[in-house]
Design an enzyme around this catalytic site. Structure first.
Site, PDB file in Angstrom:
ATOM      1  N   LYS A 201     -36.687  24.677  14.494  1.00  0.00           N
ATOM      2  CA  LYS A 201     -37.858  25.339  14.369  1.00  0.00           C
ATOM      3  C   LYS A 201     -38.875  24.894  13.448  1.00  0.00           C
ATOM      4  O   LYS A 201     -38.657  24.858  12.301  1.00  0.00           O
ATOM      5  CB  LYS A 201     -37.711  26.907  14.162  1.00  0.00           C
ATOM      6  N   LYS A 254     -38.187  24.917  19.221  1.00  0.00           N
ATOM      7  CA  LYS A 254     -39.371  25.807  19.149  1.00  0.00           C
ATOM      8  C   LYS A 254     -40.508  24.966  18.127  1.00  0.00           C
ATOM      9  O   LYS A 254     -40.176  24.650  17.229  1.00  0.00           O
ATOM     10  CB  LYS A 254     -39.120  27.196  18.517  1.00  0.00           C
TER      11      LYS A 254
HETATM   12  C1  PBG Z   1     -40.291  34.957  13.119  1.00  0.00           C
HETATM   13  C2  PBG Z   1     -40.807  34.307  14.444  1.00  0.00           C
HETATM   14  C3  PBG Z   1     -42.101  33.715  14.668  1.00  0.00           C
HETATM   15  C4  PBG Z   1     -42.257  33.521  15.886  1.00  0.00           C
HETATM   16  C5  PBG Z   1     -41.130  33.860  16.496  1.00  0.00           C
HETATM   17  N1  PBG Z   1     -40.173  34.467  15.309  1.00  0.00           N
HETATM   18  C6  PBG Z   1     -43.331  33.399  13.582  1.00  0.00           C
HETATM   19  C7  PBG Z   1     -43.044  32.234  12.580  1.00  0.00           C
HETATM   20  O1  PBG Z   1     -42.079  31.874  12.174  1.00  0.00           O
HETATM   21  O2  PBG Z   1     -44.269  32.163  11.769  1.00  0.00           O
HETATM   22  C8  PBG Z   1     -43.316  32.666  16.601  1.00  0.00           C
HETATM   23  C9  PBG Z   1     -43.410  32.997  17.999  1.00  0.00           C
HETATM   24  C10 PBG Z   1     -44.539  32.687  18.732  1.00  0.00           C
HETATM   25  O3  PBG Z   1     -45.519  31.984  17.990  1.00  0.00           O
HETATM   26  O4  PBG Z   1     -44.769  32.915  19.853  1.00  0.00           O
HETATM   27  N2  PBG Z   1     -40.042  34.133  12.231  1.00  0.00           N
END
Ligand code: PBG
Length: 334
Positions: A201, A254
């Site tokens: 991520k 992601k």
């Molecule tokens: C929680 C999380 C996030 C997203 C999914 N789970 C936000 C982040 O890490 O700031 C983002 C999903 C999206 O942008 O659609 N940590």
């Protein structure tokens, strides 16, 4: 001289063109992200995610009928607690009467045919908006403490599995959390619950609309000390291998479109299913361009999702899930 081989021969007849199509996508490969909030009778559109809503549990249940009717069979839930309920350690994330636990058990009762995935993170529940808990001050910035955060995340995952989640999805990027989540679930007799780990991520600017939706923008610093540097791909391979060793069942990458190379490289490396998250900013930017008439909405939905699948994703988390499933049904997918 006329060319000996003409690739266009296979493109002229539309039947043949479809017969030699290399990548296809089914609605049951799509996972629909949904936001659930406190209250009753709430269906509130998220300004930076047009067409996506915050639902209270009662109206979420209604909406899920339409989701199922589209052909989508799985949703991932994000919770929006009352802002007064947030604290430094995100206590509401693991509370049995917290928003996600209540939503999960209500859905399990009313829509047992849906596969329920629970995102496991603290950022929606902490008053500082970080995905873990602050440990110590370094250069006047709080550093998020890894090991105490992992502990809280594992308790959160356990609460969600007990409440009815079919799959838990840790999205915090703390080191070693998959192993601890696995251990805690196993000890509680929940060894059958799979872990979908947000394995690679990135610290991405494409999460902006999501943070608007759940109010989770960090109140100090940024997420770069735990989410990955967009410059790194080899490091992603290391991250996914670690999560695999720790017991992850499905690995997620992601965001999706800016990281197709990572999806492809992970596909070459591992045998387990791969998921990719077409995140909020990817959705919002395509929507905005389509709204202005600059892009053809149906066509870019199809092309972006096919691209992610072609790179190697088996599953795609996308705010377009329901719309894409309708397109598949109405033969608008060709
Ligand atoms: C929680 C999380 C996030 C997203 C999914 N789970 C936000 C982040 O890490 O700031 C983002 C999903 C999206 O942008 O659609 N940590």
């Amino acid at each position: 001289m006329s060319p000996h081989y003409r690739p266009r021969r296979l493109r002229e007849n539309s039947i043949l063109r479809e017969m030699v199509s290399e990548t296809s996508l089914r609605a049951d490969q799509l996972i629909y992200p949904m936001f659930v909030c406190e209250g009753q009778g709430i269906r509130q559109e998220i300004p930076s995610l047009p067409g996506q809503f915050r639902f209270s549990v009662d109206l979420l249940l209604e909406e899920l009928k339409a989701v199922l009717a589209s052909g989508v069979r799985s949703v991932i839930l994000f919770g929006i607690p009352e802002s007064t309920m947030k604290d430094a350690v995100g206590s509401q994330s693991k509370a049995a009467d917290g928003i996600i636990c209540r939503a999960l058990s209500a859905i399990k009762n009313e829509q047992p045919e849906l596969l329920l995935i629970a995102d496991v993170c603290l950022c929606e529940y902490t008053d500082h908006g970080h995905c873990g808990v602050p440990g110590k001050l370094v250069d006047s910035d709080w550093v998020i403490d890894n090991d105490s955060s992992v502990h809280l995340l594992a308790e959160t995952a356990l609460a969600y599995a007990r409440a009815g989640a079919d799959v838990v999805a840790p999205s915090d990027m703390m080191d070693g959390r998959v192993e601890t989540v696995r251990l805690v679930l196993d000890e509680a007799g929940l060894s059958q619950i799979p872990i979908l780990s947000y394995a690679a991520k990135y610290a991405s600017a494409f999460y902006g609309p999501f943070r608007d939706a759940v109010g989770s923008a960090p109140q100090f610093g940024d997420r770069k000390s735990y989410q990955m540097d967009p410059a790194n791909a080899r490091e992603a391979l290391r991250e996914v291998q670690l999560d695999l060793q720790e017991g992850a069942d499905i690995l997620m990458i992601k965001p999706a479109l800016p990281y197709l190379d990572v999806i492809y490289r992970v596909r070459e490396l591992v045998e387990v299913p791969i998921a990719a998250y077409q995140v909020s900013g990817e959705y919002a930017s395509l929507c905005a361009a389509a709204e202005r008439g600059w892009l053809d909405r149906d066509a870019v939905i199809r092309e972006s999702l096919l691209g992610i699948a072609r790179a190697g994703a088996d599953l795609i988390l996308t705010y377009f899930a329901v719309e894409a499933a309708h397109m598949m049904r109405d033969e608008r997918w060709r």
